[in-house]
Design a protein around this motif. Structure first.
Motif, PDB file in Angstrom:
ATOM      1  N   TYR A   1       3.454  19.528  -6.729  1.00 54.55           N
ATOM      2  CA  TYR A   1       4.532  19.035  -5.536  1.00 54.55           C
ATOM      3  C   TYR A   1       5.803  19.831  -5.484  1.00 54.55           C
ATOM      4  CZ  TYR A   1       7.010  15.475  -2.594  1.00 54.55           C
ATOM      5  OH  TYR A   1       7.856  14.773  -1.737  1.00 54.55           O
TER       6      TYR A   1
ATOM      7  N   PRO B   1       3.020  13.720  -1.153  1.00 50.41           N
ATOM      8  CA  PRO B   1       2.575  13.774  -2.466  1.00 50.41           C
ATOM      9  C   PRO B   1       0.968  14.463  -2.492  1.00 50.41           C
ATOM     10  CG  PRO B   1       3.570  11.713  -2.239  1.00 50.41           C
ATOM     11  CD  PRO B   1       3.578  12.260  -0.814  1.00 50.41           C
TER      12      PRO B   1
ATOM     13  N   TYR C   1       3.139   6.572  -2.254  1.00 47.18           N
ATOM     14  CA  TYR C   1       2.920   7.757  -3.164  1.00 47.18           C
ATOM     15  C   TYR C   1       1.688   8.309  -3.307  1.00 47.18           C
ATOM     16  CZ  TYR C   1       3.151  10.343  -7.729  1.00 47.18           C
ATOM     17  OH  TYR C   1       3.082  11.236  -8.570  1.00 47.18           O
ATOM     18  N   ASP C   2       0.601   7.527  -2.865  1.00 46.64           N
ATOM     19  CA  ASP C   2      -0.920   7.803  -2.662  1.00 46.64           C
ATOM     20  C   ASP C   2      -1.157   8.366  -1.355  1.00 46.64           C
ATOM     21  OD1 ASP C   2      -1.527   7.379  -5.318  1.00 46.64           O
ATOM     22  OD2 ASP C   2      -1.746   5.387  -5.040  1.00 46.64           O
TER      23      ASP C   2
ATOM     24  N   ASP D   1       2.349  16.386  -9.882  1.00 46.60           N
ATOM     25  CA  ASP D   1       3.619  16.371  -9.731  1.00 46.60           C
ATOM     26  C   ASP D   1       4.138  17.946  -9.905  1.00 46.60           C
ATOM     27  OD1 ASP D   1       4.127  13.692  -9.742  1.00 46.60           O
ATOM     28  OD2 ASP D   1       4.115  13.306 -11.944  1.00 46.60           O
TER      29      ASP D   1
ATOM     30  N   MET E   1      10.052  11.802  -2.084  1.00 46.13           N
ATOM     31  CA  MET E   1       9.359  11.317  -3.075  1.00 46.13           C
ATOM     32  C   MET E   1       9.838   9.710  -3.495  1.00 46.13           C
ATOM     33  SD  MET E   1       6.766  11.294  -5.149  1.00 46.13           S
ATOM     34  CE  MET E   1       6.020  12.778  -5.247  1.00 46.13           C
ATOM     35  N   GLU E   2      11.281   9.694  -3.586  1.00 44.58           N
ATOM     36  CA  GLU E   2      11.922   8.417  -3.898  1.00 44.58           C
ATOM     37  C   GLU E   2      11.353   7.413  -2.755  1.00 44.58           C
ATOM     38  OE1 GLU E   2      16.155   6.658  -4.679  1.00 44.58           O
ATOM     39  OE2 GLU E   2      15.813   8.632  -4.853  1.00 44.58           O
TER      40      GLU E   2
ATOM     41  N   PHE F   1       8.872   7.452  -0.803  1.00 44.83           N
ATOM     42  CA  PHE F   1       7.447   7.177  -0.913  1.00 44.83           C
ATOM     43  C   PHE F   1       7.100   6.049  -2.112  1.00 44.83           C
ATOM     44  CE2 PHE F   1       6.373  11.775   0.452  1.00 44.83           C
ATOM     45  CZ  PHE F   1       6.414  11.289   1.838  1.00 44.83           C
ATOM     46  N   GLN F   2       7.855   6.208  -2.989  1.00 44.69           N
ATOM     47  CA  GLN F   2       7.461   5.429  -4.320  1.00 44.69           C
ATOM     48  C   GLN F   2       8.020   4.111  -4.111  1.00 44.69           C
ATOM     49  OE1 GLN F   2       9.382   7.776  -7.562  1.00 44.69           O
ATOM     50  NE2 GLN F   2       7.510   8.659  -8.253  1.00 44.69           N
ATOM     51  N   THR F   3       9.439   4.118  -3.216  1.00 47.40           N
ATOM     52  CA  THR F   3       9.813   2.896  -2.612  1.00 47.40           C
ATOM     53  C   THR F   3       8.966   1.824  -1.925  1.00 47.40           C
ATOM     54  OG1 THR F   3      12.172   3.540  -3.139  1.00 47.40           O
ATOM     55  CG2 THR F   3      12.066   1.542  -1.959  1.00 47.40           C
ATOM     56  N   GLU F   4       8.477   2.741  -0.898  1.00 48.19           N
ATOM     57  CA  GLU F   4       7.517   2.135  -0.034  1.00 48.19           C
ATOM     58  C   GLU F   4       6.072   1.958  -0.322  1.00 48.19           C
ATOM     59  OE1 GLU F   4       9.031   0.787   2.785  1.00 48.19           O
ATOM     60  OE2 GLU F   4      10.760   1.295   1.870  1.00 48.19           O
ATOM     61  N   SER F   5       5.738   2.282  -1.421  1.00 45.73           N
ATOM     62  CA  SER F   5       4.361   2.393  -1.948  1.00 45.73           C
ATOM     63  C   SER F   5       3.674   3.340  -1.342  1.00 45.73           C
ATOM     64  CB  SER F   5       3.818   0.828  -1.979  1.00 45.73           C
ATOM     65  OG  SER F   5       4.579  -0.110  -2.716  1.00 45.73           O
TER      66      SER F   5
END
Length: 221
Positions: free
Chosen positions: A57, A42, A87-88, A54, A78-79, A81-85
């Protein structure tokens, strides 16, 4: 997309000329490691425009594929990344990337830092400034890095100055900011060593001029 690379590269030909340093000398680890697969991290957004992260990306997948690399789907990663925290990307840019090797099988991770992302309707420009950093998931070394400050010129010419200003403002407002990101990608990544799926250039571009590490210029829409 290849036509975009060719068009933008021609615009930047003078701005990017260097003193003859070859791709292999500037990016030796690209040739010793020969990364095949890339996961796009990201973007790190250092601007006040929240949406830039966004928007940008979504522009990175195609140009990296065109350079001959297997690129993991941005939507699927991306999904994850968001699940595994995760995203940053700031959490990983200087850290251990072995998890991306172990979980995804990625050879390298592409990080980007957005430092400018703005539109000037009256002036007729959309400006994107982005730094690209490709790191190995095996060694953690930086394989490739380059930065670009690219203006997309959306101005509309004409005999009447007032009419031209209005037409330019409308044209710029109607132009998606994603186009500026694509123009930046095309200009900056034009010198990225070819991946193995680009059979025409893979491992044959070692002696090509690398160009400057920082590009600045304008591309006409």
């Amino acid at each position: 997309m290849k036509n975009v690379f060719i068009a933008v590269a021609s615009v930047f030909v003078l701005a990017s000329c260097s003193t003859g340093i070859s791709l292999e000398k500037q990016y030796p680890l690209m040739y010793s490691e020969h990364p095949t697969s890339i996961v796009i991290m990201p973007p790190i957004n250092n601007t006040t425009h929240v949406e830039a992260k966004d928007y940008f990306y979504t522009t990175l997948y195609s140009p990296l594929c065109e350079k001959g690399y297997y690129v993991f789907s941005p939507y699927l990663t991306m999904e994850l990344f968001q699940t595994e925290s995760a995203y940053d990307a700031e959490m990983f840019i200087d850290g251990d990337l072995s998890a991306f090797k172990n979980v995804l099988g990625a050879d390298a991770a592409m990080f980007t830092k957005i430092t400018k992302w703005k539109r000037n309707n009256i002036g007729g420009t959309i400006n994107a400034e982005v730094e690209y950093i490709l790191r190995s998931t095996t060694t953690g070394e930086t394989l490739y890095t380059r930065k670009g400050d690219v203006k997309l010129d959306t101005s509309v010419g004409g005999g009447n100055i007032l009419v031209s200003l209005v037409a330019t403002a409308i044209s710029t407002a109607a132009t998606d900011k994603v186009e500026a990101g694509r123009a930046c990608n095309a200009s900056v990544l034009s010198n990225m060593p070819a991946g193995k799926y680009d059979t025409e250039n893979f491992d044959k571009d070692r002696n090509k001029p690398a160009g400057k590490m920082f590009l600045k210029g304008t591309v006409k829409k």
